[in-house]
Design an enzyme around this catalytic site. Sequence first.
Site, PDB file in Angstrom:
ATOM      1  N   SER A 187       0.831  -1.197   0.000  1.00  0.00           N
ATOM      2  CA  SER A 187       0.000   0.000   0.000  1.00  0.00           C
ATOM      3  C   SER A 187       0.875   1.261   0.000  1.00  0.00           C
ATOM      4  CB  SER A 187      -0.954  -0.033   1.196  1.00  0.00           C
ATOM      5  OG  SER A 187      -1.967   0.936   1.053  1.00  0.00           O
ATOM      6  N   ASP A 364      -8.937  -4.397  -5.501  1.00  0.00           N
ATOM      7  CA  ASP A 364      -8.224  -3.091  -5.273  1.00  0.00           C
ATOM      8  C   ASP A 364      -8.601  -2.278  -6.425  1.00  0.00           C
ATOM      9  OD1 ASP A 364      -5.156  -2.470  -5.836  1.00  0.00           O
ATOM     10  OD2 ASP A 364      -5.558  -2.394  -3.698  1.00  0.00           O
ATOM     11  N   HIS A 417      -6.899  -5.578  -1.698  1.00  0.00           N
ATOM     12  CA  HIS A 417      -5.922  -4.684  -1.058  1.00  0.00           C
ATOM     13  C   HIS A 417      -5.866  -5.026   0.420  1.00  0.00           C
ATOM     14  CE1 HIS A 417      -3.712  -0.820  -1.096  1.00  0.00           C
ATOM     15  NE2 HIS A 417      -4.141  -0.713   0.141  1.00  0.00           N
TER      16      HIS A 417
END
Length: 440
Positions: A187, A364, A417
């Site tokens: 991230s 994501d 994610h």
Amino acid sequence: MLTANYSHPSIMRLFLFFLCIFRWFLFSSAAFKVTHLPGLLQQGALPFHLETGYIEVDEVYGVELFYYFIESERNPSEDPLLVWLSGGPGCSAFNGLSLEIGPLKFISERYNGSLPNLVYHPYSWTKISNIIFLDSPVGAGFSFSNHPQGYESGDKSSSKLAMIFLRKWLIDHQQFLSNPLYIAGDSYAGKVVPLVVHNILNAENDMEQQPKFNIQGYMIGNPMTGELIDFNARVPFAFGMGIISDELYQRIDENCKGEDYKNPKSSPCASLLQIFDNFKSELWDEQILEPKCSLDAPNPKYTVGTRRSMNVQESNTVLFGPPIPELKCRTYDYYLMYIWANSNIVQEALNVKKFVSLHSGDHDMIFPFVGTKEWVKSLKFSITDRWRSWHVGGQVAGYTESYSNNLTFATVKGAGHMAPVFKAKECLAMFRRWISHKLL
């Protein structure tokens, strides 16, 4: 997923989902061996070696970074040493330890007032690697500063402090000096990990800096690579996934050329992106196939300087915490983690300094692979191994493409994610092949 390997400081493999007289620092870390963890559904001592501690990285402001160190369950003396940074910015490293690549997992069961339960995670990367989970930047997790100005840090300054931490940690753990060293994260850490590696490589040219790092590469998963690319990539990603219509995609492409989709300047572009946001708001953008749930990040009511802090009642219950998602939601584990880590008995077991509280969360479609690929294209490296599938257990686990300068890009099929949260088995297989210098 992005990674980079170094067989020599001048040679890089990047993989995207990372004095002639010795002058040693006079330093002694506050290392603490953890043998039992509250809430772990297993009798007896931990089935792995866990050490926690603080290392001072800034004497002026008294900045101390907290870490969890877990030895490899295979061969600690020879297996790689991985330093893991969580995203955010500002997520605790325990996020990576208990929700992604570490040997612990929370049992997703409704919170009843008692301590949330943990179990052993069979796809932990500690099966093949020593891992330092580092609470960085200062203010994340249990890391703290004795002065408010110590919390005023950016990507560059936090990456330098992370390197100072690693140098001091290795001085105190010299048995790991020769182990292959990798820096990793996901991230927002996609911006910080390369800076840490850059600092390490620059420091290697300074003969007075000791000890020397046996840096071999880095890995960054679901990475933030640049806001313009990442945010603009959400529109073609949504189009490719069938979320928005051909007409809306074409109108955005025609009316928003060259604009920042997050901060559009023209009215036509802004109006079209508002329509797009309406479609996007109906989905959970961390994994568009899973139910949309409430926010998983704590929402502190009080702030100390620039550090987020949380009040905990004497009864060990959190007074101000994150919103409670539905049990069916994956984000419920974040809520359990928050409750567990803010318990007094847990902090005593981890040997945490009393005045520090934990905050965590991942925010994501967030950083779509479309944007990551666009970032790779901007490097203008030639393709050495064209787009192909890679497999785990005879099934397609994702797709990969390799480039010159030892750069490899890979997707993890069905992951959100961050990738290890959703596809632990596949990500462990990917990591195993990578540190063994094998093709996916």
